[in-house]
Design an enzyme around this catalytic site. Sequence first.
Site, PDB file in Angstrom:
ATOM      1  CB  CYS A 119       7.472  17.086 -33.749  1.00 25.45           C
ATOM      2  SG  CYS A 119       5.818  17.773 -33.746  1.00 25.45           S
ATOM      3  CG  HIS A 260      10.135  20.349 -34.062  1.00 25.78           C
ATOM      4  ND1 HIS A 260       9.489  20.373 -35.285  1.00 25.78           N
ATOM      5  CD2 HIS A 260       9.157  20.352 -33.114  1.00 25.78           C
ATOM      6  CE1 HIS A 260       8.189  20.382 -35.081  1.00 25.78           C
ATOM      7  NE2 HIS A 260       7.963  20.374 -33.782  1.00 25.78           N
ATOM      8  CG  ASN A 290       5.149  22.370 -34.982  1.00 28.63           C
ATOM      9  OD1 ASN A 290       5.576  21.512 -35.746  1.00 28.63           O
ATOM     10  ND2 ASN A 290       4.990  22.161 -33.681  1.00 28.63           N
TER      11      ASN A 290
HETATM   12  N1  COA Z   1      -4.367  34.299 -29.038  1.00 30.36           N
HETATM   13  C1  COA Z   1      -4.656  35.023 -27.955  1.00 30.36           C
HETATM   14  N2  COA Z   1      -4.681  34.481 -26.714  1.00 30.36           N
HETATM   15  C2  COA Z   1      -4.398  33.172 -26.607  1.00 30.36           C
HETATM   16  C3  COA Z   1      -4.093  32.368 -27.707  1.00 30.36           C
HETATM   17  C4  COA Z   1      -4.092  32.994 -28.969  1.00 30.36           C
HETATM   18  N3  COA Z   1      -3.792  32.305 -30.105  1.00 30.36           N
HETATM   19  N4  COA Z   1      -3.844  31.112 -27.278  1.00 30.36           N
HETATM   20  C5  COA Z   1      -3.992  31.133 -25.942  1.00 30.36           C
HETATM   21  N5  COA Z   1      -4.333  32.370 -25.528  1.00 30.36           N
HETATM   22  C6  COA Z   1      -4.600  32.849 -24.188  1.00 30.36           C
HETATM   23  C7  COA Z   1      -4.975  31.729 -23.252  1.00 30.36           C
HETATM   24  O1  COA Z   1      -6.362  31.469 -23.375  1.00 30.36           O
HETATM   25  C8  COA Z   1      -4.622  32.320 -21.914  1.00 30.36           C
HETATM   26  O2  COA Z   1      -5.680  33.173 -21.528  1.00 30.36           O
HETATM   27  P1  COA Z   1      -6.182  33.225 -19.994  1.00 30.36           P
HETATM   28  O3  COA Z   1      -4.953  33.626 -19.202  1.00 30.36           O
HETATM   29  O4  COA Z   1      -7.251  34.233 -20.038  1.00 30.36           O
HETATM   30  O5  COA Z   1      -6.612  31.821 -19.704  1.00 30.36           O
HETATM   31  C9  COA Z   1      -3.418  33.209 -22.216  1.00 30.36           C
HETATM   32  O6  COA Z   1      -3.417  33.409 -23.631  1.00 30.36           O
HETATM   33  C10 COA Z   1      -2.095  32.640 -21.793  1.00 30.36           C
HETATM   34  O7  COA Z   1      -2.042  31.324 -22.226  1.00 30.36           O
HETATM   35  P2  COA Z   1      -0.804  30.465 -21.903  1.00 30.36           P
HETATM   36  O8  COA Z   1      -1.131  29.049 -22.232  1.00 30.36           O
HETATM   37  O9  COA Z   1      -0.303  30.791 -20.521  1.00 30.36           O
HETATM   38  O10 COA Z   1       0.282  31.020 -22.917  1.00 30.36           O
HETATM   39  P3  COA Z   1       1.746  30.584 -23.069  1.00 30.36           P
HETATM   40  O11 COA Z   1       2.655  31.699 -22.739  1.00 30.36           O
HETATM   41  O12 COA Z   1       2.050  29.244 -22.433  1.00 30.36           O
HETATM   42  O13 COA Z   1       1.826  30.340 -24.653  1.00 30.36           O
HETATM   43  C11 COA Z   1       1.857  28.575 -26.252  1.00 30.36           C
HETATM   44  C12 COA Z   1       1.033  29.355 -25.242  1.00 30.36           C
HETATM   45  C13 COA Z   1       0.981  27.478 -26.828  1.00 30.36           C
HETATM   46  C14 COA Z   1       2.281  29.523 -27.360  1.00 30.36           C
HETATM   47  C15 COA Z   1       3.110  27.982 -25.555  1.00 30.36           C
HETATM   48  O14 COA Z   1       2.731  27.317 -24.374  1.00 30.36           O
HETATM   49  C16 COA Z   1       3.860  27.039 -26.447  1.00 30.36           C
HETATM   50  O15 COA Z   1       4.371  27.417 -27.468  1.00 30.36           O
HETATM   51  N6  COA Z   1       3.975  25.770 -26.044  1.00 30.36           N
HETATM   52  C17 COA Z   1       4.652  24.770 -26.844  1.00 30.36           C
HETATM   53  C18 COA Z   1       3.700  24.254 -27.876  1.00 30.36           C
HETATM   54  C19 COA Z   1       4.380  23.490 -28.975  1.00 30.36           C
HETATM   55  O16 COA Z   1       5.357  23.926 -29.498  1.00 30.36           O
HETATM   56  N7  COA Z   1       3.844  22.303 -29.314  1.00 30.36           N
HETATM   57  C20 COA Z   1       4.324  21.464 -30.319  1.00 30.36           C
HETATM   58  C21 COA Z   1       5.517  20.682 -29.841  1.00 30.36           C
HETATM   59  S1  COA Z   1       6.054  19.579 -31.004  1.00 30.36           S
END
Ligand code: COA
Length: 333
Positions: A119, A260, A290
């Site tokens: 990215c 980004h 993204n």
């Molecule tokens: N819809 C519904 N539930 C979802 C889901 C979706 N699309 N994706 C994950 N979940 C669930 C998980 O399974 C988890 O369930 P559980 O508690 O029963 O295990 C719960 O939601 C919480 O997941 P968690 O990983 O704690 O959520 P989060 O607050 O960290 O958000 C992201 C997840 C991916 C949105 C967040 O971590 C994020 O944006 N990270 C950065 C990713 C990114 O930008 N990457 C590219 C960088 S270049």
Amino acid sequence: MKSTMPKSVVIRGTGSYLPEKVVSNDDIAKFLDTSDEWIYARTGIKRRHIAAEGEAASDMALKASLRAIESAGLTPADMDLVIVTTVTPDMLFPSTACILQAKLGIRNNIPCFDLEAACSGFVYGVEVAARMMQSGLYRNALVVSSEKISAMVDWNDRSTCVLFGDGAGAVVLSASDEPNIGILGSVLGADGSDNAMLRLPAGGSLMPPTRQTVEKGLHFLQMDGKEVFKHAVQIMKDKALEVLDLCEVSASEVSLMIPHQANVRIVESVAKRLHIPMEKVFLNMEDCANTSSASIPIALDSAIRSNRISKGSYVLFVAFGAGLTWGATLVKM
Ligand code: COA
């Protein structure tokens, strides 16, 4: 040496391309256990563009490039250098840049290569092009970031597929004899020790494609979202401050930050730490999600075409991605 060294390297033209097909969060909720509320609240994403079957990174790059070259008032034959940044090349080789060169009809044997910094690719690409141009050997460079992430995500994995989209963004950089304008400075960096946080494990020399790699889903992007989030905020803030310090410009002088477009919560945390109000931050992840390295140039093109950037203003790019890689660039437009 016959070449004349330029006083600066400026962004002379921009262009972008987003595929026609739009997939909303509600569309994804029809086949996955997710919802628009969950996705929008956690990421700021509502919809994403998805490339057509058979539409490759080079096809999207071509459309964005032609728009950038036209807005620069140039023709493909005026390009002296082509850099494509992508994690989703048409194929492992030849480079997407060479495929693009052919599609653009550029026949004058210029250097064309791909640059992979995930990215952060666009910020890396601009810095590499600008440094090459400072030699005086290249007057106009095309830097184009094109990504078809939809081909690399597991559409049964709700924790990753909802985050990404496809598209391309391009800039034409030109040598200028006006000093103190254009690309003022960049800071780039990487920390490969965290390379498993975000990766696509199979398909390369380590794990060539086999029936087993396909059955185990190893050709799909894998990510530890929570860890990526934590690192992104800290690093993007630090690198933005570093490049501002390098260029002796304060955060309050920045007219527009183009980060980004990974997640609105990451961007809000970074902006807050930099004391940059959100009115001065360009966001388009709601519509584009993204698009990896394409996200900053797509956003830049939208910002310019919607008159969000005036001549002489400071624009700050800041990126973070797999590797881990990062980069920040300050531009005086
Ligand atoms: N819809 C519904 N539930 C979802 C889901 C979706 N699309 N994706 C994950 N979940 C669930 C998980 O399974 C988890 O369930 P559980 O508690 O029963 O295990 C719960 O939601 C919480 O997941 P968690 O990983 O704690 O959520 P989060 O607050 O960290 O958000 C992201 C997840 C991916 C949105 C967040 O971590 C994020 O944006 N990270 C950065 C990713 C990114 O930008 N990457 C590219 C960088 S270049």
